[in-house]
Motif scaffolding. Structure first.
Motif, PDB file in Angstrom:
ATOM      1  N   SER A  22      13.337   3.250  16.525  1.00  0.00           N
ATOM      2  CA  SER A  22      11.916   2.873  16.487  1.00  0.00           C
ATOM      3  C   SER A  22      11.167   3.754  15.495  1.00  0.00           C
ATOM      4  N   LEU A  23      10.064   3.227  14.996  1.00  0.00           N
ATOM      5  CA  LEU A  23       9.288   3.952  13.980  1.00  0.00           C
ATOM      6  C   LEU A  23       7.873   4.259  14.471  1.00  0.00           C
ATOM      7  N   ASP A  24       7.262   5.221  13.818  1.00  0.00           N
ATOM      8  CA  ASP A  24       5.866   5.574  14.097  1.00  0.00           C
ATOM      9  C   ASP A  24       4.987   4.712  13.174  1.00  0.00           C
ATOM     10  N   TYR A  25       4.553   3.568  13.689  1.00  0.00           N
ATOM     11  CA  TYR A  25       3.846   2.594  12.847  1.00  0.00           C
ATOM     12  C   TYR A  25       2.445   3.066  12.451  1.00  0.00           C
ATOM     13  N   GLU A  26       1.838   3.875  13.306  1.00  0.00           N
ATOM     14  CA  GLU A  26       0.498   4.382  12.979  1.00  0.00           C
ATOM     15  C   GLU A  26       0.560   5.244  11.711  1.00  0.00           C
ATOM     16  N   LYS A  27       1.545   6.147  11.690  1.00  0.00           N
ATOM     17  CA  LYS A  27       1.720   7.021  10.515  1.00  0.00           C
ATOM     18  C   LYS A  27       2.122   6.190   9.280  1.00  0.00           C
ATOM     19  N   LEU A  28       3.014   5.222   9.500  1.00  0.00           N
ATOM     20  CA  LEU A  28       3.468   4.360   8.402  1.00  0.00           C
ATOM     21  C   LEU A  28       2.292   3.637   7.748  1.00  0.00           C
ATOM     22  N   LYS A  29       1.453   3.007   8.583  1.00  0.00           N
ATOM     23  CA  LYS A  29       0.334   2.227   8.049  1.00  0.00           C
ATOM     24  C   LYS A  29      -0.689   3.129   7.357  1.00  0.00           C
ATOM     25  N   LYS A  30      -0.877   4.326   7.915  1.00  0.00           N
ATOM     26  CA  LYS A  30      -1.817   5.281   7.301  1.00  0.00           C
ATOM     27  C   LYS A  30      -1.333   5.630   5.886  1.00  0.00           C
ATOM     28  N   ASP A  31      -0.017   5.907   5.753  1.00  0.00           N
ATOM     29  CA  ASP A  31       0.517   6.274   4.437  1.00  0.00           C
ATOM     30  C   ASP A  31       0.564   5.083   3.478  1.00  0.00           C
ATOM     31  N   LEU A  32       0.739   3.876   4.023  1.00  0.00           N
ATOM     32  CA  LEU A  32       0.713   2.682   3.161  1.00  0.00           C
ATOM     33  C   LEU A  32      -0.694   2.474   2.569  1.00  0.00           C
ATOM     34  N   ILE A  33      -1.708   2.948   3.272  1.00  0.00           N
ATOM     35  CA  ILE A  33      -3.076   2.755   2.784  1.00  0.00           C
ATOM     36  C   ILE A  33      -3.565   3.962   1.978  1.00  0.00           C
ATOM     37  N   THR A  34      -3.196   5.188   2.415  1.00  0.00           N
ATOM     38  CA  THR A  34      -3.779   6.378   1.754  1.00  0.00           C
ATOM     39  C   THR A  34      -2.782   7.166   0.900  1.00  0.00           C
ATOM     40  N   GLY A  35      -1.475   6.848   1.000  1.00  0.00           N
ATOM     41  CA  GLY A  35      -0.475   7.611   0.235  1.00  0.00           C
ATOM     42  C   GLY A  35      -0.563   7.327  -1.263  1.00  0.00           C
ATOM     43  N   ASN A  36       0.191   8.100  -2.063  1.00  0.00           N
ATOM     44  CA  ASN A  36       0.209   7.811  -3.509  1.00  0.00           C
ATOM     45  C   ASN A  36       1.072   6.569  -3.754  1.00  0.00           C
ATOM     46  N   ASP A  37       0.937   6.002  -4.951  1.00  0.00           N
ATOM     47  CA  ASP A  37       1.597   4.722  -5.243  1.00  0.00           C
ATOM     48  C   ASP A  37       3.114   4.782  -5.115  1.00  0.00           C
ATOM     49  N   ARG A  38       3.699   5.919  -5.488  1.00  0.00           N
ATOM     50  CA  ARG A  38       5.165   6.025  -5.419  1.00  0.00           C
ATOM     51  C   ARG A  38       5.624   5.989  -3.955  1.00  0.00           C
ATOM     52  N   LEU A  39       4.899   6.702  -3.082  1.00  0.00           N
ATOM     53  CA  LEU A  39       5.248   6.689  -1.657  1.00  0.00           C
ATOM     54  C   LEU A  39       5.052   5.284  -1.084  1.00  0.00           C
ATOM     55  N   LYS A  40       3.938   4.645  -1.433  1.00  0.00           N
ATOM     56  CA  LYS A  40       3.675   3.279  -0.942  1.00  0.00           C
ATOM     57  C   LYS A  40       4.841   2.359  -1.309  1.00  0.00           C
ATOM     58  N   ALA A  41       5.276   2.435  -2.570  1.00  0.00           N
ATOM     59  CA  ALA A  41       6.353   1.555  -3.044  1.00  0.00           C
ATOM     60  C   ALA A  41       7.657   1.834  -2.295  1.00  0.00           C
ATOM     61  N   PHE A  42       7.977   3.134  -2.102  1.00  0.00           N
ATOM     62  CA  PHE A  42       9.204   3.474  -1.365  1.00  0.00           C
ATOM     63  C   PHE A  42       9.146   2.982   0.081  1.00  0.00           C
ATOM     64  N   LEU A  43       7.964   3.062   0.691  1.00  0.00           N
ATOM     65  CA  LEU A  43       7.815   2.589   2.074  1.00  0.00           C
ATOM     66  C   LEU A  43       7.957   1.072   2.151  1.00  0.00           C
ATOM     67  N   LEU A  44       7.332   0.365   1.214  1.00  0.00           N
ATOM     68  CA  LEU A  44       7.431  -1.108   1.193  1.00  0.00           C
ATOM     69  C   LEU A  44       8.881  -1.539   0.996  1.00  0.00           C
ATOM     70  N   GLN A  45       9.590  -0.812   0.135  1.00  0.00           N
ATOM     71  CA  GLN A  45      11.010  -1.114  -0.112  1.00  0.00           C
ATOM     72  C   GLN A  45      11.844  -0.878   1.152  1.00  0.00           C
ATOM     73  N   ALA A  46      11.622   0.262   1.802  1.00  0.00           N
ATOM     74  CA  ALA A  46      12.410   0.625   2.998  1.00  0.00           C
ATOM     75  C   ALA A  46      12.141  -0.364   4.136  1.00  0.00           C
TER      76      ALA A  46
END
Length: 372
Positions: A22-46
């Motif tokens: 299971s994943l921590d979706y709250e943290k995931l969504k926060k980083d998808l919105i506020t993280g840098n573009d490289r992190l966002k892309a890696f998260l979307l890929q994963a």
């Protein structure tokens, strides 16, 4: 070596497939919105890989259910800064990886139900379709998602109303810049929209243009598109004014040319089209009123993940960077919350004779599987 190869190809027993952590979706969504573009892309890929690389059945169903119950894409949010807004990111890679993830969701019937609950997503995808370069992977994945959306009646109606048929016919006027994937999905989307009465009537307004584009496609070297071209032609020829236009431009002669060199299946389909072309049937009331059918929430039950979803990855981790499942389980591990969910049975796919042109909405990946 051959024994090892056979072992690797052996079907996996369902009890051998573990559920993913299971994943921590709250943290995931926060980083998808506020993280840098490289992190966002890696998260979307994963997150996409979790869907595309999981085993069909309980493992994949559990992944999808976790995404939906945690509203991963913010489909139920009215917030200005939602995950869906990544479709409009200034980063080309983030836009592409967001489009790939949406296309993966749209490949599964439950994913389409989830996506369709957002009232603005269809419009966002249509905007991207018109803004992105036609040779980009973003465009390809947006188109793929829209084509899968066209399995749902309410979304078909909205796309027809938005004038997508006119846009598709224009795109198909010049197919040189389209990949095999985008060509197949463009023609299949056009066919699905033409199956509806509103779509047929839309085509009747530009009959000459549509008929010329479809007759050019009959001779295209990519034979995979033939069933969709045939299906679209057969559908729109139900309208008397379209038949009249087709006869005036010598459509029967054009069709007879292709009968000589097609496969047995295509020859039989072409005969059906010629029969429709020469029909003297008046405009059927059913054609005018099929939009009122009580079928809005039913759809064909197509669950197919294409390999194309993961092709040509532009994002590669550098030394020390985490990616894929390693990134998710190292940085975003959640509390075990798996709840077994029985899959809702959707409207079963209706199998029709391969002799006839298609008369129900399909996706190319599903059609390839059912009619190899």
């Amino acid at each position: 070596a051959s024994t090892m190869l056979r072992a690797s190809l052996a079907p996996v027993k369902m009890q051998d497939v573990p559920l993913l952590p299971s994943l921590d979706y709250e943290k995931l969504k926060k980083d998808l919105i506020t993280g840098n573009d490289r992190l966002k892309a890696f998260l979307l890929q994963a997150l996409r890989w979790r869907l595309t690389k999981s085993y069909p059945g309980e493992q994949r169903d559990t992944v999808l259910q976790a995404y939906i119950s945690n509203d991963l894409l913010d489909c139920h949010s009215n917030c200005q800064r939602s995950v869906l807004r990544l479709l409009h990111s200034t980063s080309v890679v983030v836009r592409q990886y967001m489009a790939r993830l949406i296309n993966a969701f749209a490949s599964l019937s439950e994913g389409r139900v989830y996506l369709s609950q957002n009232p603005t997503l269809l419009q966002m995808l249509e905007e991207r379709l018109k803004a992105e370069d036609k040779d980009s992977l973003t465009w390809e994945n947006v188109l793929g998602a829209l084509q899968k959306f066209s399995l749902r009646r309410a979304l078909q109606s909205a796309m027809i109303k938005d004038g997508l048929i006119f846009w598709l016919v224009d795109v198909l006027t010049d197919t040189d810049c389209l990949s095999d994937y985008t060509l197949a999905y463009s023609v299949a989307l056009l066919m699905n929209l033409c199956l509806r009465s509103a779509g047929k009537n839309m085509c009747a307004g530009i009959a000459n243009h549509v008929l010329r584009v479809l007759s050019d496609l009959l001779g295209h070297e990519n034979h995979e598109i033939q069933p969709y071209v045939n299906g679209a032609l057969y559908s729109i020829l139900a309208i008397p004014s379209v038949r009249e236009e087709a006869r005036a431009m010598g459509m029967e002669e054009i069709l007879r040319c292709f009968v000589k060199e097609g496969s047995a299946e295509m020859i039989r389909q072409t005969e059906f089209i010629i029969k429709q072309l020469n029909s003297e049937e008046p405009l059927n009331d059913g054609i005018v009123s099929d939009d009122e059918e009580e079928e809005n929430n039913k759809e064909e039950d197509h669950d197919i993940m294409e390999a194309d979803l993961d092709k040509d990855e532009v994002l590669q981790p550098q030394l020390g960077e985490l990616a894929g499942e390693k990134l998710l389980t190292t940085e975003y591990l959640g509390i075990m919350t798996h709840t077994p969910k029985t899959k809702k049975k959707l409207f079963p796919g209706v199998h029709q004779s391969i002799d006839e042109p298609l008369q129900r909405p399909v996706t190319p990946s599903y059609h390839r599987t059912v009619y190899p």
